[in-house]
Motif scaffolding. Structure first.
Motif, short mmCIF file in Angstrom:
data_model
loop_
_atom_site.label_atom_id
_atom_site.label_comp_id
_atom_site.label_asym_id
_atom_site.label_seq_id
_atom_site.Cartn_x
_atom_site.Cartn_y
_atom_site.Cartn_z
N ASP A 94 -13.03 -29.32 -5.00
CA ASP A 94 -11.70 -29.17 -5.61
C ASP A 94 -10.73 -28.34 -4.78
O ASP A 94 -9.53 -28.53 -4.87
CB ASP A 94 -11.81 -28.55 -7.01
N LEU A 127 -3.64 -27.92 -8.64
CA LEU A 127 -4.40 -29.10 -8.19
C LEU A 127 -3.46 -30.26 -7.84
O LEU A 127 -3.63 -30.91 -6.81
CB LEU A 127 -5.40 -29.52 -9.26
N GLU A 128 -2.46 -30.50 -8.67
CA GLU A 128 -1.52 -31.60 -8.43
C GLU A 128 -0.80 -31.42 -7.08
O GLU A 128 -0.60 -32.37 -6.34
CB GLU A 128 -0.52 -31.67 -9.58
N GLU A 129 -0.44 -30.19 -6.78
CA GLU A 129 0.22 -29.88 -5.51
C GLU A 129 -0.74 -30.07 -4.34
O GLU A 129 -0.37 -30.60 -3.28
CB GLU A 129 0.76 -28.44 -5.55
N ARG A 130 -1.99 -29.65 -4.51
CA ARG A 130 -3.00 -29.85 -3.45
C ARG A 130 -3.22 -31.34 -3.19
O ARG A 130 -3.39 -31.76 -2.05
CB ARG A 130 -4.31 -29.14 -3.80
N ARG A 131 -3.19 -32.14 -4.24
CA ARG A 131 -3.35 -33.60 -4.06
C ARG A 131 -2.16 -34.17 -3.28
O ARG A 131 -2.33 -35.02 -2.41
CB ARG A 131 -3.48 -34.30 -5.42
N ARG A 132 -0.96 -33.70 -3.61
CA ARG A 132 0.23 -34.18 -2.89
C ARG A 132 0.17 -33.78 -1.42
O ARG A 132 0.44 -34.58 -0.53
CB ARG A 132 1.50 -33.61 -3.55
N TYR A 155 -8.17 -33.22 -0.33
CA TYR A 155 -8.79 -34.26 -1.15
C TYR A 155 -9.08 -35.51 -0.32
O TYR A 155 -8.15 -36.09 0.25
CB TYR A 155 -7.86 -34.57 -2.33
#
Length: 179
Positions: free
Chosen positions: A53, A20-25, A57
Motif C-alpha cells: 500500500d 491513498l488516492e493521491e498515491r494512486r494518481r 502502485y
C-alpha cells in the motif's frame, strides 16, 4: 539514530500524509514515464514487483504488460528473493515476507535474460543511490544481474542524498512521480 533509520522514518511520515488516492494518481505518472522509456519499450523480460500500500502502485501496470512481456515478480524465501513468472493475478498467494501476494508458478532461474528491473525503495537520490527497507533483498538480486536498474518512487521519496554503504547497488536511472 543512524542516517538510514532517520530517513526511513521521515519518508514513512510523508507517505502517511499522502492519501491513498493521491498515491494512486502519482503512480500513474510514474508508469506513463516508464512506458515512454526506450529501455522499457525494448525489454522482453522485466522483473517488476507487486506493490504494498505504501509503494508506487504496480497492480494495473503488471496486469497490462503481462500479455506482451515476460514479467517476473520476486518471492521472499528466508533471507533471499526468488523470481517467479507472473501468470495472472488470480494465481498470486500471500507470501512469507510482508504477506505480499506472490506468484506460485514456475521458478525463473536464468537471471541473465532479465532486461530491466523495476526497483521500489524507501528513498532515492539523483545519483541513483537507493535506500531500501533494510533487509538487503534487492541488493542481492541486483548484484546477480546486468539488467538495467530503474528505480521508481513518489516525488517526495527523491531526496538530496541517500546514505550508502559498500554493498548498496546504484540505479541506472530513477523515475519519480510528477507531483
Amino acid at each position: 539514530m543512524d542516517e538510514k533509520k532517520a530517513l526511513r522514518i521521515e519518508i514513512r511520515q510523508l507517505k502517511r500524509a499522502c492519501p491513498l488516492e493521491e498515491r494512486r494518481r502519482k503512480s500513474l505518472s510514474v508508469w506513463e514515464a516508464v512506458e515512454r522509456d526506450e529501455v522499457f519499450q525494448q525489454a522482453e523480460t522485466v522483473l517488476a514487483y507487486w506493490s504494498m500500500d505504501d509503494e508506487v502502485y504496480t497492480h494495473d501496470f503488471v496486469n497490462k504488460w503481462a500479455g506482451s512481456k515476460t514479467l517476473l515478480l520476486p518471492c521472499v524465501k528466508g533471507d533471499e528473493l526468488e523470481l517467479r513468472y507472473f501468470d495472472g493475478e488470480e494465481r498470486l498467494q500471500p507470501g512469507e515476507g510482508y504477506a505480499i501476494p506472490e506468484p506460485v508458478g514456475e521458478l525463473f532461474t536464468d537471471w541473465g535474460k532479465i532486461d530491466l528491473i523495476l526497483v521500489p525503495g524507501v528513498a532515492f537520490d539523483k545519483s541513483g543511490n537507493r535506500l531500501g527497507r533494510g533487509k538487503g533483498y534487492y541488493d542481492k538480486v541486483l548484484k546477480q544481474t546486468g539488467a538495467y536498474k530503474l528505480g521508481v518512487c513518489f516525488d517526495f521519496q527523491l531526496v538530496e542524498r541517500v546514505p550508502v554503504e559498500p554493498h548498496d547497488v546504484k540505479m541506472d536511472r530513477v523515475v519519480a512521480s510528477g507531483g
